[in-house]
Design a protein around this motif. Structure first.
Motif, PDB file in Angstrom:
ATOM      1  N   ASP A 111      14.407 -67.638 -41.591  1.00  0.00           N
ATOM      2  CA  ASP A 111      14.129 -68.358 -42.843  1.00  0.00           C
ATOM      3  C   ASP A 111      14.127 -69.864 -42.582  1.00  0.00           C
ATOM      4  OD1 ASP A 111      16.857 -68.989 -42.629  1.00  0.00           O
ATOM      5  OD2 ASP A 111      17.239 -68.692 -44.757  1.00  0.00           O
ATOM      6  N   GLU A 112      13.835 -70.222 -41.337  1.00  0.00           N
ATOM      7  CA  GLU A 112      13.875 -71.634 -40.959  1.00  0.00           C
ATOM      8  C   GLU A 112      12.821 -72.462 -41.694  1.00  0.00           C
ATOM      9  OE1 GLU A 112      15.133 -74.057 -37.019  1.00  0.00           O
ATOM     10  OE2 GLU A 112      13.985 -72.223 -36.737  1.00  0.00           O
ATOM     11  N   GLU A 115      14.039 -71.831 -46.840  1.00  0.00           N
ATOM     12  CA  GLU A 115      15.350 -71.202 -47.017  1.00  0.00           C
ATOM     13  C   GLU A 115      15.241 -69.944 -47.885  1.00  0.00           C
ATOM     14  OE1 GLU A 115      19.067 -70.652 -46.009  1.00  0.00           O
ATOM     15  OE2 GLU A 115      18.098 -72.509 -45.395  1.00  0.00           O
ATOM     16  N   ASP A 116      15.836 -68.861 -47.401  1.00  0.00           N
ATOM     17  CA  ASP A 116      15.885 -67.562 -48.071  1.00  0.00           C
ATOM     18  C   ASP A 116      14.538 -66.842 -48.167  1.00  0.00           C
ATOM     19  OD1 ASP A 116      18.670 -67.605 -48.449  1.00  0.00           O
ATOM     20  OD2 ASP A 116      18.447 -68.788 -50.288  1.00  0.00           O
ATOM     21  N   LYS A 140      24.198 -71.913 -44.520  1.00  0.00           N
ATOM     22  CA  LYS A 140      22.736 -71.868 -44.659  1.00  0.00           C
ATOM     23  C   LYS A 140      22.022 -72.929 -43.827  1.00  0.00           C
ATOM     24  CE  LYS A 140      22.132 -69.608 -49.075  1.00  0.00           C
ATOM     25  NZ  LYS A 140      20.997 -68.746 -48.934  1.00  0.00           N
ATOM     26  N   LYS A 141      22.707 -74.022 -43.531  1.00  0.00           N
ATOM     27  CA  LYS A 141      22.055 -75.115 -42.796  1.00  0.00           C
ATOM     28  C   LYS A 141      21.696 -74.730 -41.373  1.00  0.00           C
ATOM     29  CE  LYS A 141      23.926 -78.930 -45.440  1.00  0.00           C
ATOM     30  NZ  LYS A 141      24.708 -80.153 -45.443  1.00  0.00           N
ATOM     31  N   HIS A 144      19.666 -69.265 -39.331  1.00  0.00           N
ATOM     32  CA  HIS A 144      18.271 -68.981 -39.662  1.00  0.00           C
ATOM     33  C   HIS A 144      17.690 -67.792 -38.895  1.00  0.00           C
ATOM     34  CE1 HIS A 144      18.010 -72.537 -42.099  1.00  0.00           C
ATOM     35  NE2 HIS A 144      18.467 -73.270 -41.106  1.00  0.00           N
TER      36      HIS A 144
END
Length: 197
Positions: A111-112, A115-116, A140-141, A144
């Protein structure tokens, strides 16, 4: 001409190999004769996938980062396992559960870019079956990439984590080491050809 597995060379063999009317030649054990129709997953160091007849899976227990795992799979003309449907997910889960060891493996997916929005490297959507509580918001940062556990559930992880991984490839993709041997008569084999599909 034939391919010698020990020397990895093609050579002319004028004696000692004959072809019956309905059989392939009998070759010494260090020599293999391949055609695109009779190669199997085990001939290329992979295992049957129980998903599609021409698809093979391979578990790598040595740990690599996701980019390193991508490169390792590519060495075999393969790629990290791409799961885009429930049927493939179930086949991969069954494959993992048949392995003698290994609890978690990198698979294709990231998901790079957004996001998501979990996508495979070919741009298709990744079929999702997250472990409860995942993906969580703590990391999340930098989480990925995707791993699959033995129970078939996923977790997001850092792409630079070092983890075992699963490769996939098609039997229709031949590499330079897989040679096809053709025979044209009762006394000799005629050609040794490298296939690259």
């Amino acid at each position: 001409m034939v391919y010698d597995l020990d020397t990895r060379l093609c050579f002319l063999r004028s004696k000692g190999i004959s072809v019956g009317a309905l059989t392939k030649p009998h070759l010494p054990t260090n020599i293999r004769a391949f055609t695109k129709d009779d190669i199997t997953c085990s001939d290329i160091g992979y295992q049957e996938s129980n998903w599609q007849k021409d698809r093979c899976f391979k578990a790598h227990y040595d740990i690599k980062t996701k980019p390193e795992a991508d490169k390792e799979c590519a060495k075999d003309n393969g790629f990290l396992v791409q799961i885009d449907s429930i049927s493939k997910h179930n086949a991969v889960k069954q494959f993992i559960q048949s392995l003698p060891s290994g609890n978690k493996f990198f698979i294709d997916g990231s998901d790079e870019a957004i996001e998501d929005d979990w996508r495979l490297s070919d741009g298709n959507l990744l079929y999702l079956d997250w472990k409860p509580g995942e993906p969580n918001s703590c990391c999340k940062k930098y989480e990925h990439c995707v791993i699959i556990f033995r129970n078939g559930k996923y977790n997001d992880v850092s792409c630079i984590a070092e983890i075992s991984f699963l490769c996939e490839r098609s039997l229709r993709t031949f590499d330079p080491e897989i040679l096809s041997v053709f025979w044209s008569g009762p006394l000799f084999i005629k050609f040794c050809i490298i296939f690259k599909f």
